[in-house]
Motif scaffolding. Structure first.
Motif, PDB file in Angstrom:
ATOM      1  N   VAL A  86      31.647  -4.073  23.712  1.00 36.90           N
ATOM      2  CA  VAL A  86      32.045  -5.600  22.729  1.00 36.90           C
ATOM      3  C   VAL A  86      33.293  -5.701  22.529  1.00 36.90           C
ATOM      4  O   VAL A  86      34.490  -6.443  23.030  1.00 36.90           O
ATOM      5  CB  VAL A  86      31.314  -5.409  21.398  1.00 36.90           C
ATOM      6  CG1 VAL A  86      31.896  -7.141  20.126  1.00 36.90           C
ATOM      7  CG2 VAL A  86      29.556  -5.418  21.604  1.00 36.90           C
TER       8      VAL A  86
ATOM      9  N   PHE B  24      28.550 -10.042  23.172  1.00 32.51           N
ATOM     10  CA  PHE B  24      27.806 -10.830  22.523  1.00 32.51           C
ATOM     11  C   PHE B  24      27.973 -12.489  23.279  1.00 32.51           C
ATOM     12  O   PHE B  24      27.817 -12.932  23.425  1.00 32.51           O
ATOM     13  CB  PHE B  24      28.958 -10.977  20.822  1.00 32.51           C
ATOM     14  CG  PHE B  24      27.848 -10.523  20.282  1.00 32.51           C
ATOM     15  CD1 PHE B  24      26.108 -10.335  19.357  1.00 32.51           C
ATOM     16  CD2 PHE B  24      28.521  -8.950  19.246  1.00 32.51           C
ATOM     17  CE1 PHE B  24      26.328  -9.826  18.460  1.00 32.51           C
ATOM     18  CE2 PHE B  24      28.097  -7.919  18.052  1.00 32.51           C
ATOM     19  CZ  PHE B  24      27.105  -8.562  17.733  1.00 32.51           C
TER      20      PHE B  24
ATOM     21  N   ALA C  18      25.892 -12.874  25.420  1.00 32.17           N
ATOM     22  CA  ALA C  18      24.367 -11.842  24.787  1.00 32.17           C
ATOM     23  C   ALA C  18      23.023 -13.153  25.397  1.00 32.17           C
ATOM     24  O   ALA C  18      22.220 -12.354  25.572  1.00 32.17           O
ATOM     25  CB  ALA C  18      24.489 -12.376  23.701  1.00 32.17           C
TER      26      ALA C  18
ATOM     27  N   CYS D 183      25.104  -5.569  19.098  1.00 30.48           N
ATOM     28  CA  CYS D 183      24.677  -6.459  19.410  1.00 30.48           C
ATOM     29  C   CYS D 183      23.557  -5.816  20.785  1.00 30.48           C
ATOM     30  O   CYS D 183      23.092  -6.809  21.461  1.00 30.48           O
ATOM     31  CB  CYS D 183      26.407  -6.224  21.057  1.00 30.48           C
ATOM     32  SG  CYS D 183      26.269  -7.174  22.597  1.00 30.48           S
TER      33      CYS D 183
END
Length: 233
Positions: A23, A116, A119, A151
Motif C-alpha cells: 500500500v 487500496f 482494491a 488491504c
C-alpha cells in the motif's frame, strides 16, 4: 475462497494465485503510473538491474525508493508521480518490499499486485478467475505491516462477495507505522499527499497483473468489467 496471508519470508512454494500487497507505496505508485499512461512496468530485481535496463532502453523511466539518484528518473511517491506524463512509456520499478514480493512469486500462474487504489478491481478479477485458493503476500515489515494486512483482508472479503466496510480497513492503514513515517517526513523521496493518495479507495478501475515476459517480470493493467457491466452484457 481460501485466503492465506503470508510474509515474503514465509513463501515456500509458488501459490496457484498470488496477490502481492504494498500500500505504502509501491503498488499505489504502480497504479498511478498506469493512470498517467504507462504501458507496462518492469519489476527489477535490484537497483543495478534497474540501471542496466535503463541503459539498454534510454526511453524507459527508472523509479526507485528513497531520494532522487543518478540514473533514475523518478522516486516511489504517488504525490510526485501524479504530475508526470508517462503516455506509452515503460517504467522500471525497484522498491524495498513490493517488487521483492512480486518477484518471490513470479512462478505462480496468476500474480496480481494490489493496494487500496485498485482494491475492488482486484477482488472482481479474483472472482472472475474463480480462484479457489489465494495467497496474499504482505510485503511490508516482514509480513506485519498493518496497512498491507488491512488491504489484503479487505480484498479477500470483497473477493468472496462478502460486504466489507472499507472505513475500518482504511483507518487501520492510516494509523500504521508506515503512514506515520510518511506523515512525519521520516522517508526521503516523499510528498505530503502520499498517505492520502495511498488511502484513496478504488481510485483506478483496473487490476494489475504481473507475468514473466522474456525473463522479466512485467506488470500490466487489466480491465475488469464492473458488476453493472457484467449484468448488462
Amino acid at each position: 475462497m481460501d485466503a492465506r496471508l503470508l510474509g515474503i519470508a514465509d513463501l515456500v512454494e509458488a501459490p496457484s494465485a498470488a496477490v502481492v500487497v504494498d500500500v505504502m507505496r509501491a503498488f499505489t505508485v504502480a497504479a498511478w503510473a498506469f493512470g498517467q499512461g504507462a504501458e507496462k512496468i518492469v519489476l527489477a530485481e535490484s537497483l543495478d538491474e534497474a540501471l542496466a535496463l535503463k541503459a539498454r532502453h534510454p526511453d524507459w523511466v527508472a523509479l526507485k525508493d528513497g531520494p532522487p539518484a543518478t540514473g533514475f528518473d523518478a522516486v516511489n511517491s504517488p504525490g510526485l508521480l501524479r504530475s508526470v506524463d508517462l503516455g506509452g512509456r515503460t517504467v522500471v520499478q525497484k522498491t524495498t518490499a513490493g517488487t521483492v514480493g512480486a518477484l518471490a512469486v513470479k512462478e505462480a500462474p496468476l500474480v496480481m499486485c494490489a493496494s487500496f487504489v485498485v482494491a475492488e478491481a482486484t477482488a472482481r478479477l479474483l472472482r472472475k478467475r474463480e480462484c479457489g485458493s489465494v495467497t496474499f503476500v504482505v510485503t511490508g515489515d516482514d509480513g506485519r505491516a498493518d496497512e498491507d494486512l488491512a488491504c489484503a483482508e479487505y480484498i479477500a472479503q470483497r473477493a468472496t462477495g462478502a460486504g466489507a466496510d472499507a472505513a475500518e480497513f482504511l483507518r487501520r492503514a492510516g494509523e500504521s507505522r508506515a503512514a506515520a513515517a510518511l506523515a512525519e517526513g521520516l522517508r526521503q523521496g516523499a510528498h505530503p499527499d502520499d498517505v492520502a493518495l495511498c488511502l484513496e479507495l478504488d481510485r483506478f478501475p483496473f487490476a494489475m497483473v504481473a507475468a514473466l515476459e522474456d525473463s522479466l517480470m512485467v506488470l500490466r493493467p487489466c480491465a475488469v468489467p464492473s458488476l453493472t457491466d457484467e449484468a448488462s452484457s
